[in-house]
Design an enzyme around this catalytic site. Structure first.
Site, PDB file in Angstrom:
ATOM      1  N   HIS A   1      -9.312   5.038 -25.648  1.00 11.59           N
ATOM      2  CA  HIS A   1      -9.016   5.609 -24.331  1.00 11.59           C
ATOM      3  C   HIS A   1      -7.883   6.631 -24.417  1.00 11.59           C
ATOM      4  CE1 HIS A   1      -6.654   5.393 -20.488  1.00 11.59           C
ATOM      5  NE2 HIS A   1      -7.843   5.688 -20.002  1.00 11.59           N
TER       6      HIS A   1
ATOM      7  N   ARG B   1      -8.178   0.526 -26.004  1.00 17.32           N
ATOM      8  CA  ARG B   1      -7.031   1.268 -25.481  1.00 17.32           C
ATOM      9  C   ARG B   1      -6.695   2.453 -26.388  1.00 17.32           C
ATOM     10  NH1 ARG B   1      -4.630   1.225 -21.020  1.00 17.32           N
ATOM     11  NH2 ARG B   1      -5.712  -0.665 -20.425  1.00 17.32           N
TER      12      ARG B   1
END
Length: 198
Positions: free
Chosen positions: A38, A35
């Site tokens: 990302h 995450r």
């Protein structure tokens, strides 16, 4: 309640995994690494981030058990979904030897007490101040960014022995700090919940 994942996000994670094998990481560590990467489109975070799976598991349980979440700035709060946060920066005042960000940490601690999750993505002085408090945090996500004090404050966090997510380099920021917390929020709270499909 399951989160609906947009097809663009699914494709983004597919491309991330095509470029970087994250299968070697344990589940919560992998969730945080992916995450954060990302959020920044920066694969280097895979080797830059420092965390412990056991500490993440305890923090995950605390978070899903309702522990408060404290942030250093509203930008971090804006990036955290599905959870109210405490940010006292608007109430804080700078003084001799004390930045507004550091004062905000004191005010937040007075409000929430021990056991909170602290998410610092902007101000190294906020992280430095937190380390002087007897906050007994469930987790400190210490990812402030900058050329002055950021790497040093994160090194001090790691040396403190507190449960933490940090990184070695000067990079970081509100988006990546919020992403690290969101990774724990989105991860199922129990074995009965389905894992998020990305």
């Amino acid at each position: 309640m399951n989160r609906v994942v947009h097809p663009i996000e699914q494709e983004s994670f597919r491309r991330l995994r095509a470029r970087l094998d994250t299968s070697r990481f344990p589940p919560l560590t992998r969730a945080v690494v992916e995450r954060v990467i990302h959020s920044a489109a920066d694969l280097e975070y895979a080797s830059d981030l420092v965390m412990d799976e056991g500490e993440l598991a305890k923090a995950h349980a605390a978070l899903h058990g309702g522990a408060p979440v404290v942030v250093d700035v509203e930008m971090v709060a804006a990036g955290i979904t599905r959870r109210e946060t405490v940010c006292r920066l608007k109430d804080a005042k700078a003084g001799p030897g004390l930045t507004r960000s550091a004062h905000a940490m004191r005010l937040a601690y007075e409000e929430v007490g021990p056991g909170a999750l602290w998410v610092i993505g902007c101000a190294p002085t906020a992280l430095e101040e937190l380390l002087t408090l007897d906050a007994a945090p469930a987790l400190v996500i210490g990812l402030p960014v900058g050329f002055v004090g950021a790497a040093e404050s994160k090194a001090a966090l790691r040396e403190s022995g507190l449960p933490a997510v940090s990184n070695v380099s000067e990079k970081g920021g509100s988006a990546v700090a919020a992403a690290a917390l969101n990774a724990l929020l989105y991860h199922p709270a129990s074995a009965d919940e389905p894992e998020e499909k990305l």
